[in-house]
Design a protein around this motif. Sequence first.
Motif, mmCIF file in Angstrom:
data_model
loop_
_atom_site.group_PDB
_atom_site.id
_atom_site.type_symbol
_atom_site.label_atom_id
_atom_site.label_comp_id
_atom_site.label_asym_id
_atom_site.label_seq_id
_atom_site.Cartn_x
_atom_site.Cartn_y
_atom_site.Cartn_z
ATOM 1 N N SER A 264 2.259 1.066 8.208
ATOM 2 C CA SER A 264 1.758 -0.287 8.451
ATOM 3 C C SER A 264 2.344 -1.246 7.423
ATOM 4 O O SER A 264 2.851 -0.842 6.384
ATOM 5 N N ILE A 265 2.238 -2.509 7.697
ATOM 6 C CA ILE A 265 2.767 -3.528 6.790
ATOM 7 C C ILE A 265 2.074 -3.446 5.427
ATOM 8 O O ILE A 265 2.702 -3.639 4.393
ATOM 9 N N VAL A 266 0.787 -3.126 5.426
ATOM 10 C CA VAL A 266 0.050 -3.016 4.163
ATOM 11 C C VAL A 266 0.637 -1.891 3.305
ATOM 12 O O VAL A 266 0.856 -2.069 2.103
ATOM 13 N N ASN A 267 0.928 -0.775 3.935
ATOM 14 C CA ASN A 267 1.496 0.341 3.181
ATOM 15 C C ASN A 267 2.934 0.072 2.751
ATOM 16 O O ASN A 267 3.348 0.499 1.674
ATOM 17 N N ILE A 268 3.678 -0.621 3.568
ATOM 18 C CA ILE A 268 5.050 -0.980 3.170
ATOM 19 C C ILE A 268 5.009 -1.873 1.930
ATOM 20 O O ILE A 268 5.777 -1.674 0.980
ATOM 21 N N LEU B 39 4.019 0.319 -1.015
ATOM 22 C CA LEU B 39 5.140 1.149 -1.470
ATOM 23 C C LEU B 39 6.183 0.318 -2.215
ATOM 24 O O LEU B 39 6.751 0.778 -3.211
ATOM 25 N N ALA B 40 6.417 -0.901 -1.741
ATOM 26 C CA ALA B 40 7.351 -1.792 -2.453
ATOM 27 C C ALA B 40 6.816 -2.108 -3.849
ATOM 28 O O ALA B 40 7.564 -2.081 -4.837
ATOM 29 N N LEU B 41 5.528 -2.392 -3.935
ATOM 30 C CA LEU B 41 4.911 -2.661 -5.238
ATOM 31 C C LEU B 41 4.967 -1.424 -6.139
ATOM 32 O O LEU B 41 5.175 -1.545 -7.352
ATOM 33 N N LEU B 42 4.816 -0.246 -5.549
ATOM 34 C CA LEU B 42 4.925 0.994 -6.332
ATOM 35 C C LEU B 42 6.345 1.149 -6.865
ATOM 36 O O LEU B 42 6.542 1.555 -8.018
ATOM 37 N N GLY B 43 7.338 0.804 -6.054
ATOM 38 C CA GLY B 43 8.730 0.848 -6.507
ATOM 39 C C GLY B 43 8.976 -0.122 -7.653
ATOM 40 O O GLY B 43 9.634 0.218 -8.644
ATOM 41 N N ILE B 44 8.410 -1.323 -7.536
ATOM 42 C CA ILE B 44 8.527 -2.301 -8.627
ATOM 43 C C ILE B 44 7.836 -1.752 -9.876
ATOM 44 O O ILE B 44 8.352 -1.881 -10.990
ATOM 45 N N GLN C 22 1.136 -1.609 -11.315
ATOM 46 C CA GLN C 22 0.633 -0.283 -10.941
ATOM 47 C C GLN C 22 -0.738 -0.419 -10.283
ATOM 48 O O GLN C 22 -0.977 0.165 -9.221
ATOM 49 N N ASP C 23 -1.614 -1.178 -10.907
ATOM 50 C CA ASP C 23 -2.966 -1.335 -10.375
ATOM 51 C C ASP C 23 -2.950 -1.995 -8.995
ATOM 52 O O ASP C 23 -3.638 -1.545 -8.079
ATOM 53 N N ILE C 24 -2.155 -3.039 -8.844
ATOM 54 C CA ILE C 24 -2.086 -3.738 -7.548
ATOM 55 C C ILE C 24 -1.502 -2.818 -6.472
ATOM 56 O O ILE C 24 -2.003 -2.777 -5.345
ATOM 57 N N SER C 25 -0.458 -2.056 -6.814
ATOM 58 C CA SER C 25 0.137 -1.158 -5.811
ATOM 59 C C SER C 25 -0.866 -0.099 -5.370
ATOM 60 O O SER C 25 -0.971 0.206 -4.176
ATOM 61 N N ILE C 26 -1.624 0.434 -6.311
ATOM 62 C CA ILE C 26 -2.636 1.445 -5.969
ATOM 63 C C ILE C 26 -3.700 0.834 -5.067
ATOM 64 O O ILE C 26 -4.086 1.425 -4.047
ATOM 65 N N LEU C 27 -4.161 -0.363 -5.403
ATOM 66 C CA LEU C 27 -5.170 -1.028 -4.576
ATOM 67 C C LEU C 27 -4.667 -1.267 -3.153
ATOM 68 O O LEU C 27 -5.372 -0.979 -2.180
ATOM 69 N N VAL C 28 -3.464 -1.780 -3.036
ATOM 70 C CA VAL C 28 -2.903 -2.062 -1.711
ATOM 71 C C VAL C 28 -2.759 -0.768 -0.909
ATOM 72 O O VAL C 28 -3.105 -0.715 0.274
ATOM 73 N N LEU C 29 -2.287 0.295 -1.545
ATOM 74 C CA LEU C 29 -2.120 1.575 -0.830
ATOM 75 C C LEU C 29 -3.465 2.165 -0.414
ATOM 76 O O LEU C 29 -3.590 2.710 0.686
ATOM 77 N N LEU C 30 -4.471 2.044 -1.259
ATOM 78 C CA LEU C 30 -5.799 2.554 -0.902
ATOM 79 C C LEU C 30 -6.405 1.768 0.263
ATOM 80 O O LEU C 30 -6.962 2.347 1.190
ATOM 81 N N VAL C 31 -6.293 0.466 0.204
ATOM 82 C CA VAL C 31 -6.826 -0.367 1.288
ATOM 83 C C VAL C 31 -6.051 -0.093 2.577
ATOM 84 O O VAL C 31 -6.644 0.066 3.649
ATOM 85 N N GLY C 32 -4.732 0.018 2.471
ATOM 86 C CA GLY C 32 -3.914 0.314 3.650
ATOM 87 C C GLY C 32 -4.278 1.644 4.289
ATOM 88 O O GLY C 32 -4.273 1.775 5.513
ATOM 89 N N ALA C 33 -4.620 2.624 3.472
ATOM 90 C CA ALA C 33 -4.998 3.939 4.000
ATOM 91 C C ALA C 33 -6.306 3.874 4.781
ATOM 92 O O ALA C 33 -6.523 4.656 5.696
ATOM 93 N N SER C 34 -7.167 2.940 4.440
ATOM 94 C CA SER C 34 -8.447 2.813 5.135
ATOM 95 C C SER C 34 -8.312 2.195 6.509
ATOM 96 O O SER C 34 -9.086 2.488 7.403
ATOM 97 N N PHE C 35 -7.344 1.327 6.673
ATOM 98 C CA PHE C 35 -7.318 0.521 7.883
ATOM 99 C C PHE C 35 -6.113 0.741 8.786
ATOM 100 O O PHE C 35 -6.145 0.367 9.929
ATOM 101 N N GLU C 36 -5.031 1.310 8.249
ATOM 102 C CA GLU C 36 -3.835 1.376 9.061
ATOM 103 C C GLU C 36 -3.103 2.694 8.844
ATOM 104 O O GLU C 36 -3.393 3.436 7.924
ATOM 105 N N GLY C 37 -2.093 2.956 9.650
ATOM 106 C CA GLY C 37 -1.274 4.145 9.514
ATOM 107 C C GLY C 37 -0.303 4.027 8.354
ATOM 108 O O GLY C 37 -0.184 2.979 7.723
ATOM 109 N N LEU C 38 0.413 5.108 8.107
ATOM 110 C CA LEU C 38 1.305 5.188 6.944
ATOM 111 C C LEU C 38 2.344 4.089 6.920
ATOM 112 O O LEU C 38 2.665 3.556 5.868
#
Length: 188
Positions: free
Chosen positions: A154-158, A161-166, A136-152
């Motif tokens: 982007s590979i970071v957000n994908i 989202l995969a980590l959030l699903g896990i 949960q913590d890692i998925s939140i971190l990745v999504l927050l960082v992805g929101a800062s640098f790329e569009g919805l």
Amino acid sequence: MNLPNKLTILRIIMIPIFVALFYITAIPYNYAISAGVFALAAFTDFLDGYIARKYNLVTNLGKFLDPIADKVLVSTALIIMLLPIGGTVILPWYASIAVAVIIARELMISGFRIVAASKGLVLAADKTGKIKTFFQDISILVLLVGASFEGLYSIVNIIGLALLGISALLTIISGTEYIVKNISVLKD
């Protein structure tokens, strides 16, 4: 008050700081900065538990506050990522299902722990629950960082989202294991 309890209280204090930084869009890369605060808060969860167990500093206050601090931190992060910010939403609609599963599990397990406490029992987190929290913590971190640098999309957000699903899958597994393992709590 011992060091693990101070770290737990620090985590609680960091939650509104994390939220404020998330919403102050005048700060460049505010999502990444809020991700840093979230990461630090999440690290205090690991650190307070490690110190409490290693140095035998487990207290009733810690047993009470630590799970609350964790649930509030994660729930707050997931909820604010679903809310519109400047016309955009960090999480797409289908991620709201994972968020609902995660929050529902946390509420059910909290209720379960309340019933156990009324019977004089303290139920500790198990290994699957700790792994779930990590994802949960890692998925939140990745999504927050992805929101800062790329569009919805982007590979970071994908990846986020995969980590959030896990995380959602681990949430279901750990919640089921927790209840099955401690089912005697519900027997009168």
